[in-house]
Design a protein around this motif. Structure first.
Motif, mmCIF file in Angstrom:
data_model
loop_
_atom_site.group_PDB
_atom_site.id
_atom_site.type_symbol
_atom_site.label_atom_id
_atom_site.label_comp_id
_atom_site.label_asym_id
_atom_site.label_seq_id
_atom_site.Cartn_x
_atom_site.Cartn_y
_atom_site.Cartn_z
ATOM 1 N N VAL A 1 0.473 -0.540 0.371
ATOM 2 C CA VAL A 1 0.025 -0.325 -0.095
ATOM 3 C C VAL A 1 0.824 1.729 -0.460
ATOM 4 O O VAL A 1 0.666 2.793 -0.975
ATOM 5 N N PHE A 2 1.966 1.349 1.030
ATOM 6 C CA PHE A 2 2.936 2.375 1.018
ATOM 7 C C PHE A 2 3.060 2.364 -0.514
ATOM 8 O O PHE A 2 3.675 3.478 -0.975
ATOM 9 N N LEU A 3 3.706 1.660 -1.471
ATOM 10 C CA LEU A 3 4.724 2.082 -2.458
ATOM 11 C C LEU A 3 3.640 2.275 -3.581
ATOM 12 O O LEU A 3 3.897 3.378 -3.920
ATOM 13 N N LEU A 4 2.725 1.697 -3.484
ATOM 14 C CA LEU A 4 1.199 2.297 -4.643
ATOM 15 C C LEU A 4 1.154 3.201 -4.230
ATOM 16 O O LEU A 4 1.045 4.650 -5.164
ATOM 17 N N VAL A 5 1.120 3.698 -2.966
ATOM 18 C CA VAL A 5 1.031 5.545 -2.766
ATOM 19 C C VAL A 5 2.235 6.172 -3.680
ATOM 20 O O VAL A 5 2.471 7.359 -3.685
ATOM 21 N N VAL A 6 3.156 5.889 -2.942
ATOM 22 C CA VAL A 6 4.480 6.669 -3.896
ATOM 23 C C VAL A 6 4.660 6.561 -4.680
ATOM 24 O O VAL A 6 4.942 7.512 -5.656
ATOM 25 N N GLY A 7 3.955 5.428 -5.571
ATOM 26 C CA GLY A 7 4.031 5.342 -6.576
ATOM 27 C C GLY A 7 3.535 6.221 -8.112
ATOM 28 O O GLY A 7 3.333 5.885 -9.116
ATOM 29 N N THR A 8 1.533 6.468 -7.252
ATOM 30 C CA THR A 8 1.080 7.057 -8.182
ATOM 31 C C THR A 8 1.772 8.743 -7.900
ATOM 32 O O THR A 8 1.126 9.497 -8.918
ATOM 33 N N ALA A 9 2.482 8.659 -7.015
ATOM 34 C CA ALA A 9 3.071 10.743 -7.238
ATOM 35 C C ALA A 9 4.205 10.747 -7.981
ATOM 36 O O ALA A 9 5.078 11.779 -8.636
ATOM 37 N N MET A 10 5.262 9.589 -8.562
ATOM 38 C CA MET A 10 6.892 9.588 -8.930
ATOM 39 C C MET A 10 7.036 8.765 -10.145
ATOM 40 O O MET A 10 5.868 7.486 -9.993
ATOM 41 N N GLY B 1 4.996 -0.550 -8.014
ATOM 42 C CA GLY B 1 5.690 0.524 -8.170
ATOM 43 C C GLY B 1 4.741 0.030 -10.409
ATOM 44 O O GLY B 1 5.069 1.101 -10.383
ATOM 45 N N CYS B 2 4.805 -0.543 -11.554
ATOM 46 C CA CYS B 2 4.756 -0.602 -12.478
ATOM 47 C C CYS B 2 2.988 -0.403 -11.782
ATOM 48 O O CYS B 2 2.403 0.643 -13.155
ATOM 49 N N ILE B 3 2.135 -0.868 -11.084
ATOM 50 C CA ILE B 3 0.668 -0.609 -11.505
ATOM 51 C C ILE B 3 0.086 1.319 -11.089
ATOM 52 O O ILE B 3 0.066 1.902 -11.386
ATOM 53 N N GLY B 4 1.677 1.809 -10.220
ATOM 54 C CA GLY B 4 1.699 3.404 -10.047
ATOM 55 C C GLY B 4 1.585 3.909 -11.512
ATOM 56 O O GLY B 4 1.654 5.570 -11.333
ATOM 57 N N LEU B 5 2.497 3.043 -12.166
ATOM 58 C CA LEU B 5 2.452 4.419 -13.360
ATOM 59 C C LEU B 5 1.012 4.342 -14.421
ATOM 60 O O LEU B 5 1.221 5.294 -15.074
ATOM 61 N N ILE B 6 0.093 3.393 -13.822
ATOM 62 C CA ILE B 6 -1.453 3.841 -14.452
ATOM 63 C C ILE B 6 -1.745 4.170 -13.061
ATOM 64 O O ILE B 6 -3.621 3.708 -14.050
ATOM 65 N N PRO C 1 -3.514 7.801 -11.196
ATOM 66 C CA PRO C 1 -3.649 8.856 -10.957
ATOM 67 C C PRO C 1 -2.763 9.345 -9.811
ATOM 68 O O PRO C 1 -2.778 9.039 -9.102
ATOM 69 N N PRO C 2 -2.862 10.159 -9.384
ATOM 70 C CA PRO C 2 -2.204 11.601 -10.550
ATOM 71 C C PRO C 2 -1.417 11.740 -11.573
ATOM 72 O O PRO C 2 -1.561 12.431 -12.586
ATOM 73 N N VAL C 3 -0.510 11.131 -11.766
ATOM 74 C CA VAL C 3 0.627 11.290 -12.731
ATOM 75 C C VAL C 3 0.662 10.477 -13.592
ATOM 76 O O VAL C 3 0.429 11.056 -14.907
ATOM 77 N N GLY C 4 1.220 9.066 -13.281
ATOM 78 C CA GLY C 4 0.473 8.216 -14.333
ATOM 79 C C GLY C 4 0.881 8.132 -15.131
ATOM 80 O O GLY C 4 0.686 8.703 -16.926
ATOM 81 N N THR C 5 2.852 8.515 -15.283
ATOM 82 C CA THR C 5 3.237 8.562 -16.392
ATOM 83 C C THR C 5 2.775 7.456 -17.930
ATOM 84 O O THR C 5 2.992 8.568 -18.828
#
Length: 426
Positions: A322-331, A366-371, A373-377
């Motif tokens: 959960v922590f890494l997903l929150v981080v991954g959404t921001a960078m 971290g890959c899930i964080g790439l898709i 929001p809010p960043v969604g690289t």
């Protein structure tokens, strides 16, 4: 608490005011030095230089170069043509083509952004012509693109392995079966969407044309065979595999497919050089911060703070994800690895988590964080290529994102989904 607060405040504060992440990392290291009364400009420079003076990290520029050569030399296009020849006739077939091509490209590139750009450039116009819902089309391409960092060769696995001193070869092998599972989960989600929206199919391709597409893609398909076969057989290391991939892509692009000219080769080297410079500066800056994190004994301090959950591996993994997903959404993924890898990996070892399994989960989330929001690289890449509103892409990505989250839950509850295939392949 003071060290942790200083680390987070300086790092996040630097990024909030628009400072490049690499600069924010160096500033964070300097701040920790001042706090610990350990400031030394020479030591700062030595750690910065040591961050990219690392033999295993040589894999990064060569994998970047291999990806650029693949796109410029026609290897990526032939993989997509092959998938279209075999599954394009199924209702919603272009979506299945995208998934199949994403898995195949992932086994050659290792870059989510490069694979997504290649898929979107070729397939989005075709999907638009077939009247596919633009949001779901873009969402599928973005979701397929993030398979690239999971299936070897993977640049994030290389960076994570170097940063945390984890076996890169084992990380590579750990990603094969879960990467295929990601493709299978995307297929199930797209099948439901295609059925609900009654998406059209393309004309069936004759077997003769299919064999022709298979023949044309033969040299492209040989790259993952060479890389995985060489790694599993112990013929070469991951760093040497990157060199082999780059040289192979160069030979095929220029002398077999003959789509890459000498002028185009200059552009490829220039693009790869620019990307490499960014990544390597990030690695050097992160080494400065990682050195001070170790000196401040931050992992052990955090372990003492979270001792209540360290004895329950599943609870620990759930909270960490959960922590890494929150981080991954921001960078982006690379800064996430460089900043939090040296902190989280020791915690996982203290909690009794297998380091290779944890490394895989770190990259996967971290890959899930790439898709997300809010960043969604990766979503931004698809939106840019397809000239779509970001809101449309985000909405279309949602069903695939939910499938990936479900898969993450399964990986946490059943670690053997990752560790068992790894043991068999190794």
């Amino acid at each position: 608490m003071i060290v942790t607060a200083l680390f987070l405040i300086v790092l996040i504060g630097g990024m909030v005011i628009g400072m490049p992440i690499a600069h924010a990392l160096v500033l964070t290291g300097v701040a920790l030095m001042w706090h610990l009364d350990f400031f030394d400009a020479q030591l700062l420079a030595q750690n910065l230089q040591a961050g990219f003076d690392n033999f295993p990290l040589l894999a990064v520029p060569f994998f970047i170069l291999a990806g650029e050569l693949m796109n410029a030399g026609g290897l990526s296009r032939r993989i997509i043509d092959l998938a279209r020849a075999f599954v394009g006739h199924i209702p919603g077939g272009l979506g299945f083509v995208a998934i199949g091509a994403a898995v195949l490209l992932a086994s050659m590139s290792g870059s989510a952004i490069a694979d997504t750009a290649a898929l979107a450039t070729i397939l989005l116009p075709m999907m638009r012509e077939q009247k596919y819902p633009p949001g779901y089309s873009a969402g599928l391409l973005a979701s397929g693109g993030i398979i690239a960092p999971i299936i070897p060769p993977s640049m994030p696995f290389v960076i994570y392995g170097v940063t945390t001193n984890t076996s890169i070869s084992k990380l590579f092998l750990a990603g094969v079966f879960p990467g295929l599972m990601m493709g299978a989960f995307l297929i199930s989600a797209w099948w439901w969407i295609a059925r609900k929206h009654k998406l059209p199919a393309m004309a069936r391709v004759a077997w003769g044309a299919r064999m022709k597409a298979l023949l044309h893609s033969f040299w492209a398909m040989m790259m993952p065979v060479i890389i995985l076969g060489g790694l599993k057989g112990g013929i070469f290391t991951p760093t040497e595999a990157a060199v082999v991939a780059a040289v192979y892509a160069l030979i095929v692009s220029m002398f077999v497919y003959r789509e890459l000219t000498w002028a185009g080769l200059y552009e490829v080297f220039l693009a790869a050089g620019k990307t490499t410079a960014v990544v390597m500066f990030l690695c050097g800056a992160a080494t400065v911060t990682a050195y001070m994190i170790t000196l401040a004994d931050l992992p052990n301090l955090l372990a003492d703070s979270f001792s209540g959950v360290m004895g329950d591996p599943i609870l620990f993994m759930a909270l960490m994800m959960v922590f890494l997903l929150v981080v991954g959404t921001a960078m982006d993924l690379t800064p996430t690895i460089l900043i939090f890898g040296p902190v989280c990996a020791p915690l996982a070892m203290k909690a009794g988590i297998d380091p290779v399994y944890f490394g895989f989960m770190f990259i996967y989330v971290g890959c899930i964080g790439l898709i997300t929001p809010p960043v969604g690289t990766v979503q931004n890449v698809v939106a840019g290529v397809g000239r779509l509103r970001m809101e449309t892409v985000i909405k279309g990505t949602t069903p695939f994102l939910l499938m990936y989250v479900l898969l993450a839950v399964l990986f946490v509850l059943f670690p053997s989904l990752v560790t068992a295939p790894l043991a068999w392949m190794h």
